[in-house]
Write a protein that holds these residues in place. Structure first.
Motif, short mmCIF file in Angstrom:
data_model
loop_
_atom_site.label_atom_id
_atom_site.label_comp_id
_atom_site.label_asym_id
_atom_site.label_seq_id
_atom_site.Cartn_x
_atom_site.Cartn_y
_atom_site.Cartn_z
N ALA A 58 -62.17 -56.23 -16.76
CA ALA A 58 -61.66 -57.53 -17.22
C ALA A 58 -61.61 -58.52 -16.06
CB ALA A 58 -60.29 -57.37 -17.85
N GLY A 59 -61.10 -58.05 -14.92
CA GLY A 59 -61.01 -58.91 -13.73
C GLY A 59 -62.36 -59.38 -13.25
N VAL A 60 -63.32 -58.45 -13.21
CA VAL A 60 -64.67 -58.80 -12.73
C VAL A 60 -65.34 -59.79 -13.68
CG1 VAL A 60 -67.00 -57.91 -12.35
CG2 VAL A 60 -65.06 -56.70 -11.39
N GLU A 61 -65.24 -59.53 -14.97
CA GLU A 61 -65.92 -60.41 -15.93
C GLU A 61 -65.38 -61.85 -15.85
OE1 GLU A 61 -66.95 -59.00 -20.05
OE2 GLU A 61 -65.91 -60.86 -20.56
N ILE A 62 -64.06 -61.99 -15.85
CA ILE A 62 -63.47 -63.34 -15.79
C ILE A 62 -63.76 -63.98 -14.43
CG2 ILE A 62 -61.32 -64.67 -15.92
CD1 ILE A 62 -60.31 -62.42 -17.81
N GLY A 63 -63.68 -63.17 -13.37
CA GLY A 63 -64.00 -63.67 -12.04
C GLY A 63 -65.42 -64.22 -11.97
N MET A 64 -66.35 -63.49 -12.58
CA MET A 64 -67.76 -63.93 -12.58
C MET A 64 -67.96 -65.24 -13.34
SD MET A 64 -70.40 -60.82 -12.80
CE MET A 64 -71.72 -62.01 -12.68
N VAL A 65 -67.29 -65.34 -14.50
CA VAL A 65 -67.43 -66.56 -15.32
C VAL A 65 -66.88 -67.77 -14.54
CG1 VAL A 65 -66.58 -67.73 -17.40
CG2 VAL A 65 -67.42 -65.39 -17.55
#
Lengths: 53, 237
Positions: free
Chosen positions: B83-90
């Motif tokens: 979850a952290g990586v996905e939102i961070g990437m966006v």
């Protein structure tokens, strides 16, 4: 004189706000799809249980 | 039929994030002064920096989750890390693209291989590889372990990106801490700019928490589906 860079400002905000909006929609769509799939799996489990008993 | 009711606190957080974003946007448009040499495009900076810092927060949270996953072996931490990586990437992608739009009239180019821009792009690519790595592994436990190790190692790119404008010679402005006088597009923040900047930062932090909570719930739902599907397949064999 201050340069007119308003078109770039609009583009910048469109990217950020639009991007966040698209991501929110994506999470929502995936959540709905998952809910449908989970319900289908629960139905399958119910169908399978009587056979096992 | 819904799988689980949305917690009231999360609904409240959603409204709070929306309100905070609207307030920050109003401050940017109506309250923050115009910067004389850059014009209106300078106002993008408030959301550009806030999105970038919130994105880095996502990577930081993913690293904490990765360490916890390696320590406990619990797959819940794997969901939290993803979850952290996905939102961070966006958020980081939005920061990079909006920065490019800002750069066009200020630096007269959409992109330059400046240390900050280069390290930010490398960081984004490192986390894109994290998602690719995950998609190539079927076994949940193995995937969680490898992804956690990768997330911990990949986090090196985050401080490298953050401090790149302080360590290397760069044309990117430094907004927090001491500024390099050679930075092209540099501007000092007056009190009304600071109020707008910190409001934007607060708005994106609240938005991050709300998005993270939603994404974590989605991850748990996906994990439950995978577990049930595996159990059904086992029964069928």
């Amino acid at each position: 004189m201050m340069p007119d860079t308003s078109a770039y400002m609009v583009a910048g905000f469109l990217v950020i706000i639009g991007g966040v909006a698209i991501y929110v929609l994506w999470i929502f769509t995936r959540f709905i799809n998952c809910a449908i799939r989970l319900n289908a799996l629960k139905e399958l489990e119910k169908e399978k249980k009587p056979h096992g008993e | 039929m819904k799988p689980e009711k949305t917690p009231r606190a999360l609904i409240f957080l959603d409204f709070l994030a929306l309100l905070a974003l609207a307030t920050a946007f109003a401050l940017v448009i109506f309250y923050a002064p115009f910067e004389l040499t850059m014009g209106s495009v300078q106002k993008v900076f408030y959301f550009h920096v806030a999105a970038g810092l919130a994105g880095m927060l996502g990577f930081f949270v993913a690293t904490i989750a990765a360490v916890a996953c390696l320590k406990t072996g619990s797959l819940k931490w794997d969901v939290a890390g993803l979850a952290g990586v996905e939102i961070g990437m966006v958020l980081m992608a939005l920061c990079i693209v909006s920065g490019s739009i800002w750069a066009r009239p200020v630096w007269n180019t959409w992109w330059t291989w400046d240390p900050r821009l280069t390290t930010a792009l490398i960081m984004e690519l490192i986390y894109a590889a994290y998602l690719l790595l995950r998609s190539g592994l079927d076994d949940a436990r193995r995937r969680a372990k490898l992804a956690a190790v990768y997330a911990v190692v990949g986090f090196i790119s985050v401080p490298l990106t953050f401090f790149s404008i302080r360590v290397f010679r760069t044309i990117h402005p430094v907004m927090i801490g001491s500024a390099d006088s050679s930075a092209n597009g540099l501007f000092a923040m007056n009190p009304s700019m600071q109020t707008t900047f910190f409001s934007s930062l607060a708005a994106f932090s609240i938005l991050f928490i709300a998005l993270y909570w939603h994404r974590y719930r989605l991850g748990n739902l996906q994990a439950e589906i995978n577990e049930r599907r595996a159990a059904l397949q086992e029964e069928g064999e």
